[in-house]
Design a protein around this motif. Structure first.
Motif, PDB file in Angstrom:
ATOM      1  N   TYR A  54       0.836  -1.198   0.000  1.00 64.81           N
ATOM      2  CA  TYR A  54       0.000   0.000   0.000  1.00 64.81           C
ATOM      3  C   TYR A  54       0.878   1.257   0.000  1.00 64.81           C
ATOM      4  O   TYR A  54       0.658   2.183  -0.782  1.00 64.81           O
ATOM      5  N   TYR A  55       1.869   1.323   0.886  1.00 66.76           N
ATOM      6  CA  TYR A  55       2.752   2.494   0.931  1.00 66.76           C
ATOM      7  C   TYR A  55       3.453   2.703  -0.410  1.00 66.76           C
ATOM      8  O   TYR A  55       3.570   3.837  -0.886  1.00 66.76           O
ATOM      9  N   ALA A  56       3.935   1.618  -0.988  1.00 63.01           N
ATOM     10  CA  ALA A  56       4.620   1.730  -2.280  1.00 63.01           C
ATOM     11  C   ALA A  56       3.680   2.290  -3.346  1.00 63.01           C
ATOM     12  O   ALA A  56       4.099   3.122  -4.163  1.00 63.01           O
ATOM     13  N   SER A  57       2.417   1.897  -3.316  1.00 64.45           N
ATOM     14  CA  SER A  57       1.477   2.396  -4.327  1.00 64.45           C
ATOM     15  C   SER A  57       1.094   3.848  -4.085  1.00 64.45           C
ATOM     16  O   SER A  57       1.019   4.632  -5.034  1.00 64.45           O
ATOM     17  N   ILE A  58       0.865   4.240  -2.850  1.00 63.15           N
ATOM     18  CA  ILE A  58       0.440   5.623  -2.581  1.00 63.15           C
ATOM     19  C   ILE A  58       1.579   6.598  -2.875  1.00 63.15           C
ATOM     20  O   ILE A  58       1.346   7.740  -3.283  1.00 63.15           O
ATOM     21  N   MET A  59       2.822   6.151  -2.707  1.00 66.72           N
ATOM     22  CA  MET A  59       3.961   7.020  -3.012  1.00 66.72           C
ATOM     23  C   MET A  59       4.056   7.296  -4.515  1.00 66.72           C
ATOM     24  O   MET A  59       4.675   8.279  -4.921  1.00 66.72           O
ATOM     25  N   GLN A  60       3.438   6.442  -5.320  1.00 69.36           N
ATOM     26  CA  GLN A  60       3.473   6.593  -6.777  1.00 69.36           C
ATOM     27  C   GLN A  60       2.131   7.061  -7.330  1.00 69.36           C
ATOM     28  O   GLN A  60       1.887   6.972  -8.529  1.00 69.36           O
ATOM     29  N   HIS A  61       1.247   7.545  -6.468  1.00 67.86           N
ATOM     30  CA  HIS A  61      -0.097   7.923  -6.926  1.00 67.86           C
ATOM     31  C   HIS A  61       0.005   8.985  -8.028  1.00 67.86           C
ATOM     32  O   HIS A  61       0.756   9.958  -7.880  1.00 67.86           O
ATOM     33  N   PRO A  62      -0.758   8.809  -9.081  1.00 67.33           N
ATOM     34  CA  PRO A  62      -0.628   9.746 -10.210  1.00 67.33           C
ATOM     35  C   PRO A  62      -1.177  11.152  -9.956  1.00 67.33           C
ATOM     36  O   PRO A  62      -0.779  12.093 -10.647  1.00 67.33           O
ATOM     37  N   THR A  63      -2.065  11.336  -8.990  1.00 68.85           N
ATOM     38  CA  THR A  63      -2.653  12.662  -8.787  1.00 68.85           C
ATOM     39  C   THR A  63      -2.553  13.179  -7.356  1.00 68.85           C
ATOM     40  O   THR A  63      -2.633  14.392  -7.148  1.00 68.85           O
ATOM     41  N   LEU A  64      -2.409  12.311  -6.373  1.00 63.50           N
ATOM     42  CA  LEU A  64      -2.271  12.761  -4.990  1.00 63.50           C
ATOM     43  C   LEU A  64      -0.793  13.016  -4.727  1.00 63.50           C
ATOM     44  O   LEU A  64       0.009  12.087  -4.672  1.00 63.50           O
ATOM     45  N   SER A  65      -0.431  14.278  -4.549  1.00 66.15           N
ATOM     46  CA  SER A  65       0.971  14.654  -4.389  1.00 66.15           C
ATOM     47  C   SER A  65       1.534  14.184  -3.052  1.00 66.15           C
ATOM     48  O   SER A  65       0.796  13.922  -2.101  1.00 66.15           O
ATOM     49  N   PHE A  66       2.860  14.133  -2.990  1.00 67.27           N
ATOM     50  CA  PHE A  66       3.516  13.783  -1.732  1.00 67.27           C
ATOM     51  C   PHE A  66       3.131  14.748  -0.613  1.00 67.27           C
ATOM     52  O   PHE A  66       2.780  14.307   0.489  1.00 67.27           O
ATOM     53  N   PRO A  67       3.170  16.071  -0.850  1.00 66.14           N
ATOM     54  CA  PRO A  67       2.778  16.975   0.245  1.00 66.14           C
ATOM     55  C   PRO A  67       1.330  16.762   0.697  1.00 66.14           C
ATOM     56  O   PRO A  67       1.037  16.865   1.889  1.00 66.14           O
ATOM     57  N   LEU A  68       0.443  16.442  -0.234  1.00 64.89           N
ATOM     58  CA  LEU A  68      -0.946  16.192   0.147  1.00 64.89           C
ATOM     59  C   LEU A  68      -1.054  14.928   0.983  1.00 64.89           C
ATOM     60  O   LEU A  68      -1.675  14.942   2.046  1.00 64.89           O
TER      61      LEU A  68
END
Length: 177
Positions: free
Chosen positions: A50-64
């Motif tokens: 899950y962490y690996a996927s959210i870190m690569q999310h195409p629209t949800l930025s890291f700061p968000l």
């Protein structure tokens, strides 16, 4: 050290060692918050994927996503997660301590875009009182430019953070940073 028995990176074997190697390769170390899941390799693997996927999310930025984690954890009083994500916002996203403090006091004062603040507000509303979310809240997020997939991913991220806060607090996971 956690009050739950966990597997350290030095003593890990089998599947846990393999997952730890992936985490160490990506992050340089295996945070104690992740080690808390080592009592169940299935949960550890699921959490890491899950962490690996959210870190690569195409629209949800890291700061968000880091802001979601920090502010949801603030409501859950998870000192580990508040400090870790605050540190990431400063050290990775380049926020100043003043920007971080302003965000913690009121997310509307964060350096996030107006679009991101709309979604962050929805996530915080959902994680604090899920019954209070309305169709108008989702429509506002859509009008800000978010897809239903993005909305679901962000609220899911916040909801998963609530669960993570519970685990970290309940098992007294100590900071390693």
């Amino acid at each position: 050290m956690s009050i739950m028995q966990t597997v350290s990176p030095e003593t890990a074997t089998g599947e846990v060692a393999e997952i730890y190697a992936q985490i160490k390769n990506a992050w340089g170390h295996v945070p104690t918050a992740i080690q808390a899941f080592s009592a169940n390799p299935f949960l550890l693997k699921h959490q890491w994927e899950y962490y690996a996927s959210i870190m690569q999310h195409p629209t949800l930025s890291f700061p968000l996503t880091a802001s979601i984690r920090m502010l949801v954890s603030q409501a859950g009083n998870c000192r580990y997660c508040i400090d870790m994500n605050g540190g990431m916002l400063i050290n990775v996203a380049g926020w100043t301590p003043e920007q971080l403090a302003a965000t913690r006091a009121d997310f509307n004062d964060s350096p996030l875009s107006a679009k991101e603040k709309t979604l962050l507000g929805l996530v915080l509303k959902a994680t604090r009182d899920s019954n209070s979310v309305t169709a108008a809240d989702l429509q506002a997020a859509r009008e800000a430019g978010w897809s239903d997939s993005d909305i679901l991913d962000a609220v899911n991220h916040g909801a998963r953070m609530v669960a993570g806060d519970i685990i970290i607090n309940a098992f007294k996971v100590e900071r390693d940073f």
